[in-house]
Design an enzyme around this catalytic site. Structure first.
Site, PDB file in Angstrom:
ATOM      1  N   GLY A 178      -2.322  -5.109  -7.456  1.00  0.00           N
ATOM      2  CA  GLY A 178      -2.719  -5.637  -6.155  1.00  0.00           C
ATOM      3  C   GLY A 178      -2.757  -4.517  -5.129  1.00  0.00           C
ATOM      4  O   GLY A 178      -3.065  -3.371  -5.441  1.00  0.00           O
ATOM      5  N   GLU A 179      -2.502  -4.866  -3.884  1.00  0.00           N
ATOM      6  CA  GLU A 179      -2.469  -3.931  -2.745  1.00  0.00           C
ATOM      7  C   GLU A 179      -3.854  -3.438  -2.331  1.00  0.00           C
ATOM      8  O   GLU A 179      -4.025  -2.918  -1.240  1.00  0.00           O
ATOM      9  CB  GLU A 179      -1.593  -2.699  -3.038  1.00  0.00           C
ATOM     10  CG  GLU A 179      -0.153  -2.995  -3.367  1.00  0.00           C
ATOM     11  CD  GLU A 179       0.656  -1.722  -3.628  1.00  0.00           C
ATOM     12  OE1 GLU A 179       0.103  -0.607  -3.471  1.00  0.00           O
ATOM     13  OE2 GLU A 179       1.843  -1.841  -3.990  1.00  0.00           O
TER      14      GLU A 179
END
Length: 365
Positions: free
Chosen positions: A332-333
């Site tokens: 993610g991120e």
């Protein structure tokens, strides 16, 4: 704001796409030899209504952060406080997304749309800059907390419709701000402990796949936790019976604040005809909501990578999008989107810089 944004979203421009396809056929390379990059360049021309389309730069990553009441169901071993702690890491420049953003020259904006833990006030940049140009600015924090985490979707609706709308409109505002500051492409990012559970519920609701197909192991949970997670998603869908024709209602019933805000970011970019490079499963679940609001918004979406989360594959299949890279990522991120960014830029640069057979004096077959 939501209605006017949806109303501004239009289909891809056919004449620009035809022109881009014809240009691809005249470039000094065998026709079709760049594979998916050729189709991508044509689609981006249609989005921009121009051939060649503008280079997708500078790039801006928007990380939307929120917490989740469903954390109480034991769907993840990570403590909820990690969400706020990781925001501090983003702002300090110490996360993987920061390293990849520096490599790509992309700016990083972190938006607190629903973090449960109050965050410290971070002073604005001294030069008043948005941090969009060149990715050299310090990551910045936008305080836009709608509520301090969602309710437990296993027990009640995660959000009210008004809260879901407020989160969507936060994403629209962030998209407008970043584009007004010069961003040529937006990249989705997210942070929220437990957020793959609402993502799975959203994907199952919008695509109709079984919750077991939509639900993955997130941060790498054990078999017992994984089984519980699937049961929670299945029970939540049975309790709320979300209607995919009512995307705001689906987001309110089983979504997260960061999912809703990401849907808004996508809608805001599509309304301005700016591409959005999707990251992983959280972004895909938000993209499904955006497409339910405005089907033509899919024209602005580029699937950065194939997440290891199975729901992402189901969601991309429903959207008709093929991911650019597949590295087994599940962080993610915005990390996968950043790694795919050079591919998108390269697809457009070909139309700008590669000679035609005529101009180069190269014989065609």
């Amino acid at each position: 704001m939501l209605h006017t944004t949806i109303a501004a979203i239009r289909p891809l421009d056919e004449p620009a796409m035809v022109a881009a396809g014809e240009l691809q056929g005249r470039l000094t390379k065998p026709a079709g030899s760049l594979g998916a990059l050729e189709e991508l360049s044509v689609r981006l021309a249609g989005l921009a209504c121009a051939c060649p389309p503008p280079l997708p730069e500078p790039a801006a990553v928007a990380i939307f952060a929120g917490d989740h009441g469903v954390h109480a169901q034991g769907v993840t071993p990570w403590p909820q406080e990690v969400t706020a702690q990781m925001i501090g890491n983003f702002l300090a420049g110490g996360a993987v997304v920061n390293a990849f953003a520096r490599q790509a020259g992309a700016s990083v904006t972190v938006v607190d749309v629903g973090v449960a833990t109050p965050l410290p006030v971070v002073p604005a940049q001294a030069d008043g800059s948005s941090g969009v140009s060149g990715g050299t600015k310090t990551p910045r924090l936008v305080a836009a907390n709608v509520r301090r985490g969602t309710r437990d979707l296993a027990v009640t609706a995660a959000l009210t419709r008004d809260e879901a709308r407020a989160a969507v409109e936060t994403g629209i505002r962030v998209a407008r701000e970043l584009i007004d500051a010069g961003a040529g492409i937006l990249l989705t990012g997210d942070m929220g402990i437990g957020n793959t559970t609402p993502a799975a519920a959203l994907i199952a609701a919008f695509t109709g796949v079984d919750p077991a197909e939509a639900t993955g192991r997130g941060t790498g949970v054990d078999d017992c936790t994984y089984a519980r997670k699937i049961d929670v998603v299945r029970a939540a869908l049975a309790r709320h019976v979300p209607d995919p024709a009512d995307p705001l209602g689906v987001l309110a019933a089983v979504g997260g604040l960061e999912h809703a805000a990401l849907a808004g970011l996508i809608l805001g970019a599509a309304a301005r005809r700016v591409p959005v490079l999707l990251d992983g499963v959280i972004a895909v679940s938000a993209a499904l909501a955006a497409a339910a609001f405005a089907p033509d918004a899919v024209g602005a979406m580029v699937a950065g990578h194939r997440s290891a989360e199975p729901g992402a594959t189901a969601g991309l299949r429903h959207l008709g999008l093929d991911p650019l890279i597949d590295l087994g990522l599940r962080l993610g991120e915005g990390t996968g989107a950043l790694l795919a960014l050079p591919v998108v830029t390269g697809a457009v640069r070909v139309l700008h810089e590669v000679a035609t057979f005529d101009s180069a004096g190269v014989a065609e077959k």
